[in-house]
Design a protein around this motif. Structure first.
Motif, PDB file in Angstrom:
ATOM      1  N   VAL A  58      11.553 -18.382  -9.022  1.00 30.61           N
ATOM      2  CA  VAL A  58      10.818 -19.173  -9.827  1.00 30.61           C
ATOM      3  C   VAL A  58      11.830 -19.589 -10.661  1.00 30.61           C
ATOM      4  O   VAL A  58      11.099 -20.740 -10.621  1.00 30.61           O
ATOM      5  CB  VAL A  58      10.250 -17.744 -11.032  1.00 30.61           C
ATOM      6  CG1 VAL A  58       9.464 -18.666 -12.448  1.00 30.61           C
ATOM      7  CG2 VAL A  58       9.142 -16.921 -10.002  1.00 30.61           C
ATOM      8  N   GLY A  59      12.996 -19.714 -10.852  1.00 26.00           N
ATOM      9  CA  GLY A  59      13.949 -20.856 -11.751  1.00 26.00           C
ATOM     10  C   GLY A  59      14.002 -21.710 -10.616  1.00 26.00           C
ATOM     11  O   GLY A  59      14.582 -22.988 -11.049  1.00 26.00           O
ATOM     12  N   ALA A  60      14.372 -21.366  -9.230  1.00 24.56           N
ATOM     13  CA  ALA A  60      14.499 -22.145  -8.272  1.00 24.56           C
ATOM     14  C   ALA A  60      13.165 -23.582  -8.352  1.00 24.56           C
ATOM     15  O   ALA A  60      13.403 -25.090  -8.352  1.00 24.56           O
ATOM     16  CB  ALA A  60      14.458 -22.100  -7.259  1.00 24.56           C
ATOM     17  N   GLY A  61      12.021 -23.021  -8.082  1.00 21.06           N
ATOM     18  CA  GLY A  61      11.302 -23.717  -8.076  1.00 21.06           C
ATOM     19  C   GLY A  61      10.663 -24.861  -9.654  1.00 21.06           C
ATOM     20  O   GLY A  61      10.358 -26.221  -9.685  1.00 21.06           O
ATOM     21  N   VAL A  62      11.790 -24.129 -10.643  1.00 21.56           N
ATOM     22  CA  VAL A  62      11.708 -25.393 -12.327  1.00 21.56           C
ATOM     23  C   VAL A  62      12.398 -25.923 -12.093  1.00 21.56           C
ATOM     24  O   VAL A  62      12.426 -27.746 -12.712  1.00 21.56           O
ATOM     25  CB  VAL A  62      12.139 -23.853 -13.330  1.00 21.56           C
ATOM     26  CG1 VAL A  62      12.392 -24.856 -14.251  1.00 21.56           C
ATOM     27  CG2 VAL A  62      10.233 -22.851 -13.780  1.00 21.56           C
ATOM     28  N   CYS A  63      13.127 -25.385 -11.269  1.00 21.01           N
ATOM     29  CA  CYS A  63      14.898 -26.710 -10.940  1.00 21.01           C
ATOM     30  C   CYS A  63      14.258 -28.012 -10.541  1.00 21.01           C
ATOM     31  O   CYS A  63      14.739 -29.023 -10.585  1.00 21.01           O
ATOM     32  CB  CYS A  63      15.603 -26.101 -10.477  1.00 21.01           C
ATOM     33  SG  CYS A  63      16.808 -24.893 -11.811  1.00 21.01           S
ATOM     34  N   ALA A  64      13.294 -27.250  -9.092  1.00 19.54           N
ATOM     35  CA  ALA A  64      12.645 -28.487  -8.184  1.00 19.54           C
ATOM     36  C   ALA A  64      12.269 -29.616  -8.690  1.00 19.54           C
ATOM     37  O   ALA A  64      12.372 -30.338  -8.405  1.00 19.54           O
ATOM     38  CB  ALA A  64      12.049 -27.971  -6.720  1.00 19.54           C
ATOM     39  N   ARG A  65      11.068 -28.807  -9.808  1.00 17.51           N
ATOM     40  CA  ARG A  65      10.914 -29.975 -10.655  1.00 17.51           C
ATOM     41  C   ARG A  65      11.273 -30.756 -11.931  1.00 17.51           C
ATOM     42  O   ARG A  65      10.711 -31.467 -11.835  1.00 17.51           O
ATOM     43  CB  ARG A  65       9.520 -29.204 -11.276  1.00 17.51           C
ATOM     44  CG  ARG A  65       8.489 -29.494 -12.478  1.00 17.51           C
ATOM     45  CD  ARG A  65       7.085 -28.797 -12.935  1.00 17.51           C
ATOM     46  NE  ARG A  65       7.353 -27.412 -13.828  1.00 17.51           N
ATOM     47  CZ  ARG A  65       8.212 -26.623 -13.170  1.00 17.51           C
ATOM     48  NH1 ARG A  65       7.472 -25.759 -12.506  1.00 17.51           N
ATOM     49  NH2 ARG A  65       8.731 -26.126 -14.220  1.00 17.51           N
ATOM     50  N   TYR A  66      11.977 -30.280 -12.380  1.00 16.00           N
ATOM     51  CA  TYR A  66      12.869 -31.043 -13.142  1.00 16.00           C
ATOM     52  C   TYR A  66      14.294 -31.829 -12.644  1.00 16.00           C
ATOM     53  O   TYR A  66      14.854 -32.511 -13.254  1.00 16.00           O
ATOM     54  CB  TYR A  66      13.188 -29.923 -14.740  1.00 16.00           C
ATOM     55  CG  TYR A  66      12.068 -29.710 -15.265  1.00 16.00           C
ATOM     56  CD1 TYR A  66      11.320 -30.640 -15.444  1.00 16.00           C
ATOM     57  CD2 TYR A  66      12.520 -28.589 -15.589  1.00 16.00           C
ATOM     58  CE1 TYR A  66      10.714 -29.934 -16.491  1.00 16.00           C
ATOM     59  CE2 TYR A  66      11.627 -27.811 -16.323  1.00 16.00           C
ATOM     60  CZ  TYR A  66      10.287 -28.424 -16.792  1.00 16.00           C
ATOM     61  OH  TYR A  66       9.710 -27.582 -17.223  1.00 16.00           O
ATOM     62  N   GLY A  67      14.424 -31.752 -11.778  1.00 19.95           N
ATOM     63  CA  GLY A  67      15.711 -32.613 -10.063  1.00 19.95           C
ATOM     64  C   GLY A  67      16.933 -31.813 -11.127  1.00 19.95           C
ATOM     65  O   GLY A  67      17.871 -32.600 -10.923  1.00 19.95           O
ATOM     66  N   SER A  68      16.980 -30.560 -11.610  1.00 20.23           N
ATOM     67  CA  SER A  68      17.897 -29.985 -11.937  1.00 20.23           C
ATOM     68  C   SER A  68      18.761 -29.108 -10.868  1.00 20.23           C
ATOM     69  O   SER A  68      20.155 -28.834 -11.829  1.00 20.23           O
ATOM     70  CB  SER A  68      17.171 -28.831 -12.957  1.00 20.23           C
ATOM     71  OG  SER A  68      16.693 -29.271 -13.887  1.00 20.23           O
ATOM     72  N   HIS A  69      18.669 -29.482  -9.179  1.00 19.13           N
ATOM     73  CA  HIS A  69      19.357 -28.802  -8.815  1.00 19.13           C
ATOM     74  C   HIS A  69      20.897 -29.400  -8.586  1.00 19.13           C
ATOM     75  O   HIS A  69      20.930 -31.063  -9.085  1.00 19.13           O
ATOM     76  CB  HIS A  69      18.342 -28.807  -7.381  1.00 19.13           C
ATOM     77  CG  HIS A  69      17.141 -27.649  -6.813  1.00 19.13           C
ATOM     78  ND1 HIS A  69      18.303 -26.468  -7.205  1.00 19.13           N
ATOM     79  CD2 HIS A  69      16.068 -27.140  -7.723  1.00 19.13           C
ATOM     80  CE1 HIS A  69      17.019 -25.452  -6.848  1.00 19.13           C
ATOM     81  NE2 HIS A  69      15.935 -26.147  -7.199  1.00 19.13           N
ATOM     82  N   PHE A  70      21.845 -29.044  -8.007  1.00 17.91           N
ATOM     83  CA  PHE A  70      23.327 -29.415  -7.876  1.00 17.91           C
ATOM     84  C   PHE A  70      22.798 -30.839  -6.337  1.00 17.91           C
ATOM     85  O   PHE A  70      21.913 -30.406  -5.930  1.00 17.91           O
ATOM     86  CB  PHE A  70      24.172 -28.359  -7.243  1.00 17.91           C
ATOM     87  CG  PHE A  70      25.634 -29.425  -6.905  1.00 17.91           C
ATOM     88  CD1 PHE A  70      26.559 -29.365  -7.765  1.00 17.91           C
ATOM     89  CD2 PHE A  70      25.459 -28.687  -5.738  1.00 17.91           C
ATOM     90  CE1 PHE A  70      27.411 -29.835  -7.716  1.00 17.91           C
ATOM     91  CE2 PHE A  70      26.799 -29.942  -5.143  1.00 17.91           C
ATOM     92  CZ  PHE A  70      27.841 -30.013  -6.131  1.00 17.91           C
ATOM     93  N   CYS A  71      23.416 -31.894  -6.391  1.00 17.39           N
ATOM     94  CA  CYS A  71      23.323 -32.815  -6.006  1.00 17.39           C
ATOM     95  C   CYS A  71      24.601 -33.472  -5.946  1.00 17.39           C
ATOM     96  O   CYS A  71      25.438 -33.794  -6.875  1.00 17.39           O
ATOM     97  CB  CYS A  71      21.833 -33.795  -6.117  1.00 17.39           C
ATOM     98  SG  CYS A  71      22.409 -34.221  -7.594  1.00 17.39           S
ATOM     99  N   MET A  72      24.772 -34.154  -5.296  1.00 20.93           N
ATOM    100  CA  MET A  72      26.132 -35.002  -4.706  1.00 20.93           C
ATOM    101  C   MET A  72      24.968 -36.539  -4.846  1.00 20.93           C
ATOM    102  O   MET A  72      25.414 -37.060  -3.655  1.00 20.93           O
ATOM    103  CB  MET A  72      26.351 -34.816  -3.045  1.00 20.93           C
ATOM    104  CG  MET A  72      27.233 -33.635  -2.836  1.00 20.93           C
ATOM    105  SD  MET A  72      28.207 -33.462  -4.204  1.00 20.93           S
ATOM    106  CE  MET A  72      29.685 -33.962  -3.827  1.00 20.93           C
TER     107      MET A  72
END
Length: 169
Positions: A58-72
């Motif tokens: 569920v948290g991964a979905g929230v992070c995907a929506r806010y663009g909060s996933h780790f990215c380079m």
């Protein structure tokens, strides 16, 4: 529709918070009972494990929506505005396709577990139930990444200024 989605997003975030509090409370009670009364329940550990998996997805979905996933995104600093959209579009598209593949195989696994009829050791629930978050929320996360892909396609086509979507609520 936007109000309904916003309400759903709020429920997602509340669920994560309350589930974490519930796990902490039940674990604290379990430790107290184990060391003071000598009583331990096996189902607490199993339930906590499955709840953590659910919270993660569920948290991964929230992070995907806010663009909060780790990215380079070091490269984004050095390319023109239009190509920033192109790079983000490609990254989100690859993420979407990867999650669609994971979702597909998750549902195959869930169907096999359902057909097999196994149950969890302590809770006694069907084994496919703890696997449902994997199938459901990889689909949700794939949709979130696809929405981000469409946003960046529009930004690329219309040449709109790039705005970093990390941490936007």
């Amino acid at each position: 529709m936007k109000k309904l989605l916003q309400k759903l997003y709020t429920y997602e975030e509340l669920f994560i918070g309350y589930a974490l509090v519930l796990i902490a409370t039940v674990a604290t009670i379990q430790v107290f009972m184990r060391y003071t009364l000598g009583i331990a329940y096996d189902w607490v550990d199993e339930c906590s494990r499955y709840m953590c998996i659910l919270i993660t997805f569920v948290g991964a979905g929230v992070c995907a929506r806010y663009g909060s996933h780790f990215c380079m995104d070091a490269l984004l600093q050095y390319v023109p505005n239009r190509f920033k959209h192109l790079l983000k579009m490609l990254a989100n598209l690859v993420s979407t396709l990867t999650l669609v593949v994971v979702c597909y195989y998750a549902w195959i696994q869930i169907e096999k577990l359902h057909r097999f009829g196994a149950t969890t050791p302590s809770l006694g629930i069907p084994m496919y139930v703890p696997y449902l978050p994997l199938g459901i929320f990889t689909a949700v996360i794939a949709i979130q990444f696809f929405v981000k892909t469409v946003i960046h396609v529009n930004g690329f086509v219309q040449n709109t200024p790039y705005q970093n979507d990390q941490g936007v609520h």
